[in-house]
Design a protein around this motif. Structure first.
Motif, PDB file in Angstrom:
ATOM      1  N   ILE A  46       0.831  -1.208   0.000  1.00 30.06           N
ATOM      2  CA  ILE A  46       0.000   0.000   0.000  1.00 30.06           C
ATOM      3  C   ILE A  46       0.864   1.255   0.000  1.00 30.06           C
ATOM      4  O   ILE A  46       0.597   2.214  -0.734  1.00 30.06           O
ATOM      5  N   HIS A  47       1.896   1.261   0.818  1.00 30.15           N
ATOM      6  CA  HIS A  47       2.788   2.427   0.865  1.00 30.15           C
ATOM      7  C   HIS A  47       3.370   2.739  -0.510  1.00 30.15           C
ATOM      8  O   HIS A  47       3.372   3.900  -0.954  1.00 30.15           O
ATOM      9  N   VAL A  48       3.865   1.720  -1.179  1.00 27.08           N
ATOM     10  CA  VAL A  48       4.573   1.954  -2.437  1.00 27.08           C
ATOM     11  C   VAL A  48       3.604   2.279  -3.568  1.00 27.08           C
ATOM     12  O   VAL A  48       3.878   3.150  -4.395  1.00 27.08           O
ATOM     13  N   ARG A  49       2.453   1.629  -3.594  1.00 28.31           N
ATOM     14  CA  ARG A  49       1.482   1.948  -4.644  1.00 28.31           C
ATOM     15  C   ARG A  49       0.875   3.330  -4.439  1.00 28.31           C
ATOM     16  O   ARG A  49       0.599   4.044  -5.410  1.00 28.31           O
ATOM     17  N   ALA A  83     -13.433  -3.312  17.325  1.00 26.84           N
ATOM     18  CA  ALA A  83     -12.134  -2.930  16.769  1.00 26.84           C
ATOM     19  C   ALA A  83     -12.114  -2.957  15.247  1.00 26.84           C
ATOM     20  O   ALA A  83     -11.061  -2.747  14.646  1.00 26.84           O
ATOM     21  N   GLU A  84     -13.259  -3.192  14.635  1.00 24.21           N
ATOM     22  CA  GLU A  84     -13.275  -3.276  13.176  1.00 24.21           C
ATOM     23  C   GLU A  84     -13.149  -1.887  12.567  1.00 24.21           C
ATOM     24  O   GLU A  84     -13.854  -0.950  12.950  1.00 24.21           O
ATOM     25  N   VAL A  85     -12.218  -1.745  11.631  1.00 23.92           N
ATOM     26  CA  VAL A  85     -12.016  -0.516  10.874  1.00 23.92           C
ATOM     27  C   VAL A  85     -12.126  -0.876   9.392  1.00 23.92           C
ATOM     28  O   VAL A  85     -11.523  -1.858   8.942  1.00 23.92           O
ATOM     29  N   ASP A  86     -12.900  -0.121   8.661  1.00 26.47           N
ATOM     30  CA  ASP A  86     -13.110  -0.411   7.245  1.00 26.47           C
ATOM     31  C   ASP A  86     -11.812  -0.217   6.469  1.00 26.47           C
ATOM     32  O   ASP A  86     -11.353   0.910   6.274  1.00 26.47           O
ATOM     33  N   GLY A  87     -11.230  -1.329   6.035  1.00 26.15           N
ATOM     34  CA  GLY A  87      -9.988  -1.274   5.276  1.00 26.15           C
ATOM     35  C   GLY A  87     -10.180  -1.498   3.789  1.00 26.15           C
ATOM     36  O   GLY A  87      -9.202  -1.788   3.083  1.00 26.15           O
ATOM     37  N   SER A  88     -11.400  -1.357   3.293  1.00 21.56           N
ATOM     38  CA  SER A  88     -11.693  -1.714   1.906  1.00 21.56           C
ATOM     39  C   SER A  88     -11.200  -0.693   0.883  1.00 21.56           C
ATOM     40  O   SER A  88     -11.093  -1.007  -0.304  1.00 21.56           O
ATOM     41  N   ASP A  89     -10.902   0.524   1.338  1.00 18.28           N
ATOM     42  CA  ASP A  89     -10.474   1.553   0.378  1.00 18.28           C
ATOM     43  C   ASP A  89      -9.155   1.197  -0.295  1.00 18.28           C
ATOM     44  O   ASP A  89      -8.984   1.410  -1.500  1.00 18.28           O
ATOM     45  N   ALA A  90      -8.207   0.657   0.465  1.00 19.05           N
ATOM     46  CA  ALA A  90      -6.879   0.381  -0.093  1.00 19.05           C
ATOM     47  C   ALA A  90      -6.902  -0.675  -1.191  1.00 19.05           C
ATOM     48  O   ALA A  90      -6.388  -0.436  -2.294  1.00 19.05           O
ATOM     49  N   PRO A  91      -7.482  -1.865  -0.974  1.00 20.00           N
ATOM     50  CA  PRO A  91      -7.496  -2.848  -2.066  1.00 20.00           C
ATOM     51  C   PRO A  91      -8.310  -2.386  -3.268  1.00 20.00           C
ATOM     52  O   PRO A  91      -7.962  -2.717  -4.412  1.00 20.00           O
ATOM     53  N   ARG A  92      -9.361  -1.634  -3.028  1.00 18.92           N
ATOM     54  CA  ARG A  92     -10.153  -1.115  -4.144  1.00 18.92           C
ATOM     55  C   ARG A  92      -9.345  -0.102  -4.955  1.00 18.92           C
ATOM     56  O   ARG A  92      -9.351  -0.120  -6.199  1.00 18.92           O
ATOM     57  N   GLN A  93      -8.609   0.763  -4.280  1.00 19.76           N
ATOM     58  CA  GLN A  93      -7.832   1.795  -4.961  1.00 19.76           C
ATOM     59  C   GLN A  93      -6.607   1.220  -5.662  1.00 19.76           C
ATOM     60  O   GLN A  93      -6.271   1.628  -6.780  1.00 19.76           O
ATOM     61  N   PHE A  94      -5.940   0.260  -5.020  1.00 18.72           N
ATOM     62  CA  PHE A  94      -4.639  -0.191  -5.513  1.00 18.72           C
ATOM     63  C   PHE A  94      -4.662  -1.570  -6.158  1.00 18.72           C
ATOM     64  O   PHE A  94      -3.627  -2.083  -6.565  1.00 18.72           O
ATOM     65  N   GLY A  95      -5.846  -2.188  -6.244  1.00 16.30           N
ATOM     66  CA  GLY A  95      -5.993  -3.407  -7.020  1.00 16.30           C
ATOM     67  C   GLY A  95      -5.296  -4.627  -6.457  1.00 16.30           C
ATOM     68  O   GLY A  95      -4.511  -5.280  -7.143  1.00 16.30           O
TER      69      GLY A  95
END
Length: 336
Positions: free
Chosen positions: A225-228, A296-308
């Motif tokens: 995620i950092h690099v993309r 403790a659930e945090v929506d992490g779906s933005d990263a895989p959607r954005q970076f494929g």
């Protein structure tokens, strides 16, 4: 390809980021605090396009020179305690001051692209009675909240300071990455606090387990995620929580027990009242008490959607950590 200054380059996450950068053809300027840390990183990447600088979050020395010829600042450095400090400022001052020092040096050098490593801990404890709902990147932890740890406060205030800085300097293009508890394989035996939790589980160091939960993500996904994000224009101005799915400590123990039946994995659950009582006299238990009865659930779906990409599952990340520890020198015999 870019030249990227990675601060805190000897950290568990940062070493994976360095590898991801090098594998994608970027040159890395690795900032470390000591020759010992330099030797650790250098040993992992012999012959790579890698140079070193010595930087300290609490000192201006070296920052101007470190930025020369840099295209991107990847700021991962932040103090992480082995136990909660008596004075939260021990963490807050270097975290906030170091972030502003890095951003000011970048801005002065004309380095406008910045990726900042934050944490889900800067998201999932907002003000008010909001413990039972999942959180999103729109949420912010209350740094003065009664259940906010000093580390979470330091990371929240540092990230806030970064966004305030770029608001005053609109040429700066910031993205923050907010990982949960980071598991997965380490690159060497210096693997820090998150894998230490796995080690404590598989070696039976916990007599009983609090029911606190935490978002979980694999370190390889965090590095990806950092690099993309670095080259994605759409990522500018965004926060990206990194979470493959929250787990409680008892759930982790059950997975580890099933995979390592001969290990001394504790599955006994400690009642909440006992954790709260222990926290009054045992500082290490305070963090656990602060996380009880929290979604403790945090929506992490933005990263895989954005970076494929698709997340490595939380359970796979946990088992990758355990397998690394099992095979590591000095710990394998305790786990197997």
């Amino acid at each position: 390809m870019s030249t990227v200054l990675v601060t805190g380059a000897s950290g568990f996450i940062a070493k994976h980021i360095v590898r991801e950068l090098l594998e994608n053809g970027h040159a890395v300027r690795a900032a470390v605090r000591s020759e010992r840390r330099r030797a650790q990183v250098e040993a992992l990447f012999p012959g790579a396009s890698l140079t070193f600088v010595s930087l300290d979050l609490t000192s201006d020395e070296g920052w101007t020179e470190a930025m020369e010829g840099v295209d991107v600042l990847m700021h991962t450095a932040s103090p992480f305690p082995t136990a909660p400090p008596k004075d939260p400022q021990e963490l807050i001052r270097p975290a906030v001051g170091g972030t502003l020092r890095a951003l000011a040096a970048a801005q002065a050098a004309g380095v406008t692209r910045v990726i900042l490593t934050s944490t889900c801990g800067a998201i999932y404890k907002p003000a008010g009675d909001q413990w039972d709902r999942p959180k999103t990147r729109e949420d912010w932890t209350d740094p003065e909240g009664p259940r906010t740890t000093p580390y979470e406060a330091s990371k929240t205030l540092a990230e806030r300071a970064a966004w305030d800085f770029v608001a005053e300097h609109p040429e700066m293009r910031l993205t923050t990455i907010n990982p949960g508890m980071v598991f997965g394989p380490a690159m060497d035996a210096d693997y820090g606090a998150s894998l230490r939790t796995v080690e404590q589980l598989v070696t039976g160091e916990y007599p009983a387990l609090p029911t606190m939960g935490m978002p979980v993500v694999d370190v390889r996904d965090v590095a990806r995620i950092h690099v993309r994000a670095m080259t994605e224009e759409a990522a500018v101005g965004q926060r990206f929580p990194a979470n493959a799915g929250a787990m409680t400590l008892p759930e982790m123990a059950q997975i580890l027990r099933a995979s390592y039946p001969d290990a001394k994995v504790t599955t006994r659950i400690a009642p909440d009242w006992l954790i709260r009582a222990a926290a009054l006299v045992m500082p290490p238990m305070r963090t656990a008490a602060m996380g009880l009865a929290m979604n403790a659930e945090v929506d992490g779906s933005d990263a895989p959607r954005q970076f494929g990409f698709e997340y490595i599952s939380s359970s796979a990340a946990l088992l990758a950590s355990a397998e690394f520890i099992r095979q590591s020198v000095g710990t394998g015999s305790r786990v197997a």
